[in-house]
Motif scaffolding. Structure first.
Motif, PDB file in Angstrom:
ATOM      1  N   MET A   1      -8.055 -34.779 -74.465  1.00  0.00           N
ATOM      2  CA  MET A   1      -8.533 -33.523 -73.297  1.00  0.00           C
ATOM      3  C   MET A   1      -7.118 -34.159 -71.998  1.00  0.00           C
ATOM      4  O   MET A   1      -7.353 -35.285 -72.080  1.00  0.00           O
ATOM      5  N   LEU A   2      -6.233 -33.496 -71.412  1.00  0.00           N
ATOM      6  CA  LEU A   2      -6.292 -33.606 -70.442  1.00  0.00           C
ATOM      7  C   LEU A   2      -7.061 -33.500 -69.021  1.00  0.00           C
ATOM      8  O   LEU A   2      -8.071 -33.212 -68.903  1.00  0.00           O
ATOM      9  N   GLU A  16       4.485 -15.921 -70.786  1.00  0.00           N
ATOM     10  CA  GLU A  16       3.452 -16.077 -72.134  1.00  0.00           C
ATOM     11  C   GLU A  16       3.735 -17.536 -72.828  1.00  0.00           C
ATOM     12  O   GLU A  16       1.998 -18.101 -73.368  1.00  0.00           O
ATOM     13  N   LEU A  17       4.864 -18.051 -72.616  1.00  0.00           N
ATOM     14  CA  LEU A  17       5.037 -19.552 -73.552  1.00  0.00           C
ATOM     15  C   LEU A  17       4.371 -20.866 -71.973  1.00  0.00           C
ATOM     16  O   LEU A  17       3.195 -21.424 -72.411  1.00  0.00           O
ATOM     17  N   GLY A  18       3.968 -19.718 -71.005  1.00  0.00           N
ATOM     18  CA  GLY A  18       3.286 -21.160 -70.083  1.00  0.00           C
ATOM     19  C   GLY A  18       1.270 -21.496 -70.469  1.00  0.00           C
ATOM     20  O   GLY A  18       1.394 -22.324 -70.525  1.00  0.00           O
ATOM     21  N   LYS A  19       0.652 -20.280 -70.702  1.00  0.00           N
ATOM     22  CA  LYS A  19      -0.218 -19.612 -71.098  1.00  0.00           C
ATOM     23  C   LYS A  19      -0.461 -20.639 -72.786  1.00  0.00           C
ATOM     24  O   LYS A  19      -1.545 -20.841 -72.674  1.00  0.00           O
ATOM     25  N   LEU A  24      -2.967 -24.931 -75.002  1.00  0.00           N
ATOM     26  CA  LEU A  24      -3.201 -25.599 -76.643  1.00  0.00           C
ATOM     27  C   LEU A  24      -3.683 -27.228 -75.349  1.00  0.00           C
ATOM     28  O   LEU A  24      -4.260 -27.411 -76.501  1.00  0.00           O
ATOM     29  N   ALA A  25      -3.443 -27.462 -74.357  1.00  0.00           N
ATOM     30  CA  ALA A  25      -3.818 -28.327 -73.798  1.00  0.00           C
ATOM     31  C   ALA A  25      -4.640 -28.156 -73.020  1.00  0.00           C
ATOM     32  O   ALA A  25      -5.829 -29.158 -72.418  1.00  0.00           O
ATOM     33  N   ASN A  26      -5.736 -27.133 -73.175  1.00  0.00           N
ATOM     34  CA  ASN A  26      -7.561 -26.669 -72.784  1.00  0.00           C
ATOM     35  C   ASN A  26      -7.632 -26.265 -71.266  1.00  0.00           C
ATOM     36  O   ASN A  26      -8.265 -27.274 -70.646  1.00  0.00           O
ATOM     37  N   LYS A  27      -6.242 -25.928 -70.652  1.00  0.00           N
ATOM     38  CA  LYS A  27      -6.119 -25.637 -69.487  1.00  0.00           C
ATOM     39  C   LYS A  27      -5.801 -24.712 -69.111  1.00  0.00           C
ATOM     40  O   LYS A  27      -5.877 -23.787 -69.597  1.00  0.00           O
ATOM     41  N   GLU A 297       2.040 -35.263 -72.931  1.00  0.00           N
ATOM     42  CA  GLU A 297       0.900 -35.465 -73.253  1.00  0.00           C
ATOM     43  C   GLU A 297       0.628 -36.705 -72.899  1.00  0.00           C
ATOM     44  O   GLU A 297       0.655 -37.427 -73.004  1.00  0.00           O
ATOM     45  N   LYS A 298       2.140 -36.980 -73.481  1.00  0.00           N
ATOM     46  CA  LYS A 298       2.506 -38.622 -73.269  1.00  0.00           C
ATOM     47  C   LYS A 298       3.061 -38.647 -71.693  1.00  0.00           C
ATOM     48  O   LYS A 298       2.823 -39.936 -71.199  1.00  0.00           O
ATOM     49  N   VAL A 299       3.736 -37.866 -71.039  1.00  0.00           N
ATOM     50  CA  VAL A 299       3.916 -38.171 -69.466  1.00  0.00           C
ATOM     51  C   VAL A 299       2.166 -38.699 -69.324  1.00  0.00           C
ATOM     52  O   VAL A 299       2.508 -39.283 -67.930  1.00  0.00           O
TER      53      VAL A 299
END
Length: 303
Positions: A1-2, A16-19, A24-27, A297-299
């Motif tokens: 979870m970010l 669409e790609l942004g969504k 995937l990031a639960n955001k 996620e790594k950032v």
């Protein structure tokens, strides 16, 4: 979870790609508005409280150039709103084919665009298959490159093709094609194309044997489709059972879509770095979000 202090925004070119990445990031994607002046000038306004936050902007910069300008203004808007760090995700970054100066009077487009992103306030770039390897020379922040190799490889495994060979349509694609050939323990075939003009291929010379194989062409960009069409034609004429193409960025300019659908290609596999205008059974689109998210996620973890 970010962390809640990480905000995702998707530009108009990558909704669409942004969504997909945000889900995937639960955001949730951050809210923003794009206003236009009567002369067409654009004015993006971020509508979230991002003061002190990390902002992730997701935007491809394919034609028209408004997509690039929109992104630059969004980066600047994030900085003006107090963002602590601005991470720019570029599924497709345009002008990267202008990475060399061939004659006096030419612009070094790739360097210029990279400098503009830094000047606007981007701290880090995450770019999918940028077509050139020297962007770090012109961007003072961090650049991470996302490869489509894993999702393409997994897709090929589901096809369970026997007796395959991998084809590099030109010298620039040779290293990528070699990766697939090594993984699948298959032959590597190289092509040399002779151009009669930009985006016009006069002939294709194939080095290697493709007879009685399933030939798989590896490349990063489909623009007009002329190279892909000509290579597929030549592979079939030399006895290939079938011809597939794996290409990360489906630019499909001009009449490329209809042109390629009339080709001898059995399947064209691309990613969603650029939205496909029309769906067709001959075209398979893979979601590259799963390749991009780990870099974001790594950032966040390293911040």
């Amino acid at each position: 979870m970010l962390s809640p202090s990480v905000f995702f925004f998707a530009g108009t070119a990558s909704q669409e790609l942004g969504k997909s990445i945000a889900e995937l990031a639960n955001k949730l994607l951050g809210k923003w508005e794009l206003q236009r002046f009567s002369d067409g000038e654009i004015r993006p306004i971020l509508q979230e409280n991002i003061n002190g936050a990390m902002v992730v902007l997701i935007q491809s910069t394919y034609t028209p150039v408004d997509h690039l300008m929109e992104l630059l203004l969004m980066i600047d808007a994030a900085r003006n709103a107090g963002a602590r760090k601005v991470v720019v995700v570029l599924p497709y970054l345009g002008y990267m084919r202008q990475d060399k100066v061939h004659q006096a009077g030419e612009s070094y487009g790739a360097a210029l665009v990279t400098k503009l992103l830094f000047a606007a306030g981007a701290d880090q770039l995450i770019i999918c298959e940028p077509h050139t390897s020297n962007l770090h020379l012109y961007f003072s922040g961090i650049i991470k490159e996302v490869s489509s190799y894993e999702i393409f490889k997994r897709y090929l495994e589901t096809l369970q093709l026997k007796n395959v060979c991998f084809v590099a349509p030109d010298a620039g694609a040779l290293a990528a094609a070699r990766l697939y050939a090594q993984f699948f323990n298959a032959n590597l075939v190289a092509c040399h194309k002779i151009r009669q003009a930009p985006n016009k291929v006069a002939s294709i010379q194939v080095t290697g044997t493709v007879k009685n194989t399933h030939a798989i062409i590896i490349d990063d960009i489909i623009d007009t489709g002329h190279t892909l069409y000509a290579v597929a034609q030549e592979l079939r004429s030399q006895g290939a059972y079938s011809v597939y193409a794996l290409c990360t960025h489906p630019i499909f300019s001009g009449y490329a879509y209809d042109y390629l659908l009339s080709s001898v290609l059995d399947k064209i596999i691309v990613t969603n770095t650029i939205p496909i205008k029309k769906q067709h059974v001959k075209i398979k689109v893979l979601d590259i979000a799963t390749c991009i998210l780990p870099f974001i996620e790594k950032v966040v973890l390293e911040d």
